[in-house]
Design a protein around this motif. Structure first.
Motif, mmCIF file in Angstrom:
data_model
loop_
_atom_site.group_PDB
_atom_site.id
_atom_site.type_symbol
_atom_site.label_atom_id
_atom_site.label_comp_id
_atom_site.label_asym_id
_atom_site.label_seq_id
_atom_site.Cartn_x
_atom_site.Cartn_y
_atom_site.Cartn_z
ATOM 1 N N GLY A 269 8.512 -5.078 -4.035
ATOM 2 C CA GLY A 269 7.368 -5.287 -4.906
ATOM 3 C C GLY A 269 6.332 -6.260 -4.384
ATOM 4 O O GLY A 269 5.284 -6.441 -5.001
ATOM 5 N N THR B 104 8.911 -5.463 0.532
ATOM 6 C CA THR B 104 7.736 -4.696 0.124
ATOM 7 C C THR B 104 8.141 -3.384 -0.547
ATOM 8 O O THR B 104 7.572 -2.997 -1.550
ATOM 9 N N LYS B 105 9.119 -2.718 0.007
ATOM 10 C CA LYS B 105 9.662 -1.501 -0.585
ATOM 11 C C LYS B 105 11.174 -1.592 -0.538
ATOM 12 O O LYS B 105 11.760 -1.568 0.541
ATOM 13 N N THR C 183 10.383 -5.111 5.187
ATOM 14 C CA THR C 183 10.393 -3.784 4.569
ATOM 15 C C THR C 183 11.088 -3.819 3.212
ATOM 16 O O THR C 183 10.610 -3.229 2.242
ATOM 17 N N THR D 24 -1.196 -4.388 1.114
ATOM 18 C CA THR D 24 -0.663 -3.114 1.564
ATOM 19 C C THR D 24 0.859 -3.157 1.653
ATOM 20 O O THR D 24 1.448 -4.245 1.755
ATOM 21 N N ASP D 25 1.475 -1.994 1.619
ATOM 22 C CA ASP D 25 2.919 -1.907 1.839
ATOM 23 C C ASP D 25 3.227 -1.407 3.241
ATOM 24 O O ASP D 25 4.371 -1.060 3.547
ATOM 25 N N TYR D 26 2.214 -1.378 4.094
ATOM 26 C CA TYR D 26 2.393 -0.933 5.467
ATOM 27 C C TYR D 26 2.443 -2.157 6.384
ATOM 28 O O TYR D 26 1.562 -3.026 6.330
ATOM 29 N N LEU E 141 1.722 -8.222 -8.852
ATOM 30 C CA LEU E 141 2.681 -8.819 -7.925
ATOM 31 C C LEU E 141 3.626 -9.773 -8.663
ATOM 32 O O LEU E 141 3.274 -10.333 -9.703
ATOM 33 N N TYR F 102 0.253 5.185 2.315
ATOM 34 C CA TYR F 102 0.529 3.763 2.122
ATOM 35 C C TYR F 102 -0.541 3.134 1.225
ATOM 36 O O TYR F 102 -1.672 3.591 1.167
ATOM 37 N N ALA G 80 3.958 -11.634 3.464
ATOM 38 C CA ALA G 80 4.283 -10.838 2.280
ATOM 39 C C ALA G 80 3.999 -11.755 1.091
ATOM 40 O O ALA G 80 4.467 -12.895 1.055
ATOM 41 N N PHE H 242 3.486 -7.370 -1.471
ATOM 42 C CA PHE H 242 2.565 -6.655 -0.597
ATOM 43 C C PHE H 242 2.282 -7.508 0.629
ATOM 44 O O PHE H 242 2.368 -8.735 0.585
#
Length: 224
Positions: free
Chosen positions: A190, A186-187, A183, A219-221, A77, A206, A167, A192
């Motif tokens: 970088g 995270t995407k 969002t 998680t990235d969800y 991270l 995910y 996050a 989570f």
């Protein structure tokens, strides 16, 4: 061979620079501890020009300054070291050109007062529009405090669906009221999402990796 390798690295970094072009705060005044300002480019207090961006990721820790390419999900991270660096990082994905650290300009001051020393939070900053940054002294203690808060909510209402939270980077965490901001961070940002709901099960594809505290995952969800 060394020159060729160096040239390849420079080209690769240059190609990535547009990611931070979205309202870059490199030359903006960014609030520091106690509301003091740290001006990018002076090299005073926060590691120098553009600290925490791809053109200066490692000065004074910087973002990703100590993050290994290989390691646990947490070790990969981003790591900011200062509020200024964290703000510049966040500004690459959602607006954070300045950070308020005093009560008068911090929209969620009373709501966020709970995130204190018990959470290992050393500094709080408000970017505006619902985005706030929390600098962490001990990320494991922070995750444990978050898990305790989730456990308490579930004890009061076992059917309550909790699918998202902070996050997180290695030494900072972000709350954003905008789903688009989360969002983006995270995407492809970088970061989570820290999730400590024992019933959490993201859809296939995910990320769901171990956090520092048992019962929590990275998680990235995210789902409201």
């Amino acid at each position: 061979m060394r020159i060729k390798s160096l040239l390849t690295t420079v080209i690769a970094v240059t190609a990535l620079l547009p990611l931070t072009a979205c309202g870059s705060g490199a030359d903006q005044a960014i609030g520091g501890i106690g509301g003091d300002s740290v001006v990018g480019g002076t090299g005073e207090g926060d590691g120098g020009p553009n600290e925490g961006t791809l053109d200066n990721p490692t000065k004074n820790g910087g973002v990703n300054g100590n993050a290994p390419k290989n390691g646990t999900a947490f070790q990969q991270l981003p790591k900011a070291a200062t509020m200024a660096a964290a703000a510049r990082y966040v500004n690459g994905y959602t607006k954070c050109t300045s950070v308020a650290t005093d009560k008068n300009d911090y929209e969620y001051w009373d709501d966020d007062a709970q995130y204190d020393a018990k959470w290992s939070v050393t500094e709080r900053g408000d970017c505006g529009k619902g985005t706030r940054i929390f600098m962490l002294k001990d990320p494991k203690a922070f995750q444990a405090a978050y898990k305790a808060s989730i456990d308490a909510e579930l004890a009061a209402d076992p059917k309550k669906g909790i699918n998202g939270g902070f996050a997180v980077g290695q030494d900072f965490a972000v709350i954003a009221t905008s789903r688009n901001a989360i969002t983006a961070m995270t995407k492809p940002g970088g970061l989570f999402i820290l999730n400590c709901n024992p019933n959490f099960a993201p859809p296939s594809g995910y990320v769901k990796e171990k956090a520092l505290v048992s019962g929590c995952v990275l998680t990235d969800y995210f789902k409201d």
